[in-house]
Design an enzyme around this catalytic site. Sequence first.
Site, PDB file in Angstrom:
ATOM      1  CG  HIS A 343     -14.663   8.575 -22.719  1.00 17.24           C
ATOM      2  ND1 HIS A 343     -15.178   9.630 -22.824  1.00 17.24           N
ATOM      3  CD2 HIS A 343     -14.956   8.257 -23.969  1.00 17.24           C
ATOM      4  CE1 HIS A 343     -15.023  10.216 -23.596  1.00 17.24           C
ATOM      5  NE2 HIS A 343     -15.879   9.329 -24.179  1.00 17.24           N
ATOM      6  CB  CYS A 344     -10.024  10.044 -18.753  1.00 18.50           C
ATOM      7  SG  CYS A 344     -10.911  10.292 -18.085  1.00 18.50           S
TER       8      CYS A 344
END
Length: 351
Positions: A343-344
Amino acid sequence: MLSFRRQPAEWSPHAAVWIGWPSAADLWKDDLDPARREVEGLVRAVAFPAGAAGPRGERVELVLRGAEARAAAEAMRARLPEPDMVRPREAPIGDIWLRDTGPVFVKDEAGRLAASAFRFNGWGGKYELAEDDRIADIVAAMANVRLRRFEGLVAEGGAIEVDGEGTVITTRQCLLNPNRNPGAPEGEIEAVLKAAVGAEKTIWLDEGLAGDHTDGHVDNIARFVAPGKVVCMRPTGSDDPNADVLNAIRKTLAAATDAAGRRLEVIEIPSPGRALIDGAPVPASHMNFYIANESLVLPTYGRLTGEEAAAEEAAAILRSLAVRKDVVTVDSSALLTGGGSFHCITQQQPA
């Protein structure tokens, strides 16, 4: 008077996803090639879910820097069923964390695509890399959308989680941290979030995971999977370093209501448990998944924890929620050496 804008939920349709490609050999060192293999796993799960022979996922805009990184990205593309599903995009990224450095794509009152960005200060001044403070402008220009900056708030995209209907979850550890917004009252921050991403209701959690360089990003601890429905983690093993924090998160979420006045339905999945690098806890999280058009990509950390049962159970629970038909597990241990996971390094562009 600022016009209305709202960040759509991640499960809404995407035109594309922007993904950071590991480019800085001096930062990644021996983990550079393993991190690239993990990003390739993410790309395959996003663009070609369920082992499809052709594209039926979402297009990937692969952001990279330098000739060596481009050559490695082109070699990766050549291994894909449809290389044209991935488009290399050159930009002066300091590192790959586009969730935090890139723009937050939103829709305006007419449903048109736009972008918001907060002031970026290198995660509280800890990692100030050249050009990262203007990557949001560069990516927005590449996407041909107009960016509006909200300089009154120091924040990153990973610090906020939205349901697309006016609810935002964040943490005090991050947004109230003296290294970002010293002395700022919650109400002042909530006003900026309303203007930037359409937050009508902000749910405040206290702390994030042990060893999290981001000072408690919410995308490591709580994620919406549907309106009124949020996923968090329960401790795994008697030595889980985040047991108290995870229990407090569940308790806060269970007592919370969203912008529509609904009491949240809270679903727990197991944490990865104790994960160490050089003897210190690192923020291994099953919350750092990415919801693509046709798949959900769940990071696992077997190389660090030596244990896969928790990841298998987490995947099974997410499959039962039917967020996406295809829930794909991909090891993210090398990426975690840089401080984050899938997600980062992603930023979805709504359709």
